[in-house]
Design a protein around this motif. Structure first.
Motif, PDB file in Angstrom:
ATOM      1  N   ILE A   1       0.567  -1.485   0.029  1.00 50.87           N
ATOM      2  CA  ILE A   1       0.175   0.112  -0.090  1.00 50.87           C
ATOM      3  C   ILE A   1       1.047   0.804   0.025  1.00 50.87           C
ATOM      4  CG2 ILE A   1      -1.595   1.241   1.633  1.00 50.87           C
ATOM      5  CD1 ILE A   1      -2.588  -1.435   2.606  1.00 50.87           C
TER       6      ILE A   1
ATOM      7  N   THR B   1       0.401  -3.952  -5.167  1.00 52.91           N
ATOM      8  CA  THR B   1       0.257  -2.305  -4.505  1.00 52.91           C
ATOM      9  C   THR B   1      -0.844  -1.282  -5.182  1.00 52.91           C
ATOM     10  OG1 THR B   1       2.646  -2.482  -5.125  1.00 52.91           O
ATOM     11  CG2 THR B   1       1.612  -0.401  -3.825  1.00 52.91           C
ATOM     12  N   ILE B   2      -2.027  -1.379  -3.915  1.00 55.77           N
ATOM     13  CA  ILE B   2      -2.418  -0.136  -3.787  1.00 55.77           C
ATOM     14  C   ILE B   2      -1.886   0.838  -3.834  1.00 55.77           C
ATOM     15  CG2 ILE B   2      -4.972   0.751  -3.056  1.00 55.77           C
ATOM     16  CD1 ILE B   2      -5.113  -2.350  -2.041  1.00 55.77           C
TER      17      ILE B   2
ATOM     18  N   LEU C   1      -9.946   2.423  -0.851  1.00 57.28           N
ATOM     19  CA  LEU C   1      -9.350   1.749  -0.193  1.00 57.28           C
ATOM     20  C   LEU C   1      -9.166   0.081  -0.151  1.00 57.28           C
ATOM     21  CD1 LEU C   1      -6.475   1.126   0.457  1.00 57.28           C
ATOM     22  CD2 LEU C   1      -6.666   2.116   2.486  1.00 57.28           C
TER      23      LEU C   1
ATOM     24  N   ALA D   1      -8.475  -3.414  -1.272  1.00 65.19           N
ATOM     25  CA  ALA D   1      -7.951  -4.461  -0.891  1.00 65.19           C
ATOM     26  C   ALA D   1      -8.870  -6.219  -1.069  1.00 65.19           C
ATOM     27  CB  ALA D   1      -7.828  -3.978   0.654  1.00 65.19           C
TER      28      ALA D   1
END
Length: 142
Positions: free
Chosen positions: A37, A65-66, A94, A98
Motif C-alpha cells: 500500500i 500494490t494499491i 482503499l 484491498a
C-alpha cells in the motif's frame, strides 16, 4: 495512534508495526505481506516531487500494490499493471481495492509478476546510473 486503534478495534494480531527498519531488512518485511500500500495525500506528494521508493521496493519483491492515483505513483502502477489505483483520501476505495486483491489471488499474483518484471527491467539502480551518465554527457556536449 494506529497501534492504539488496531488494539482498540481488536485487530492488533493482524498488524505488525516495525518502526524504523534497516534497508537491508526491508525485503524480508515486504515478502511477509500480500499487498503493498503506497498512499499519499495530494499535498504531501507534490511537496516530495518524486516517486516514493517504497513503491519500487514493493514492485521488486513482486507485490501487487494499491497506490494513490497521483503522477509518478498511480501512473507507474497502471502503466505496468502492478496493482490498483485509488483517489487520494478515499477510504472506501482503499477498502474495495484491498478486498479485490486479497480475494482474487490470481489477479494479485499476476500484478505482482508484472510489478517484478517492471522493477527488474526499468526501475533499477543500473538504469538510474545510465540516466545520470546520459544526462551528464548531454550537458557536457552542449
Amino acid at each position: 495512534s494506529w497501534m492504539e486503534r488496531t488494539e482498540r478495534e481488536g485487530l492488533a494480531a493482524h498488524f505488525v508495526f516495525t518502526g524504523q527498519t534497516p534497508y537491508e531488512e526491508i525485503a524480508r518485511h515486504i515478502n511477509a505481506f500480500t499487498v503493498g500500500i503506497a498512499l499519499f495525500a495530494q499535498e504531501s506528494h507534490q511537496k516530495m516531487n518524486r516517486s516514493p521508493m517504497k513503491l519500487y521496493d514493493y514492485m521488486a519483491c513482486g507485490r501487487s500494490t494499491i497506490a494513490t492515483d497521483l503522477i509518478g505513483l498511480g501512473d507507474v502502477v497502471r502503466d505496468y499493471n502492478a496493482g490498483l489505483t485509488i483517489p487520494p483520501n478515499d477510504a472506501p476505495a482503499l477498502a474495495e481495492a484491498a478486498l479485490t486483491l486479497l480475494t482474487d489471488r490470481s489477479l494479485s499474483a499476476e500484478m505482482g509478476r508484472c510489478a517484478r518484471q517492471a522493477a527488474v527491467s526499468y526501475f533499477n539502480w543500473g538504469r538510474v546510473a545510465e540516466d545520470i551518465v546520459r544526462g551528464i554527457e548531454e550537458r557536457t556536449k552542449a
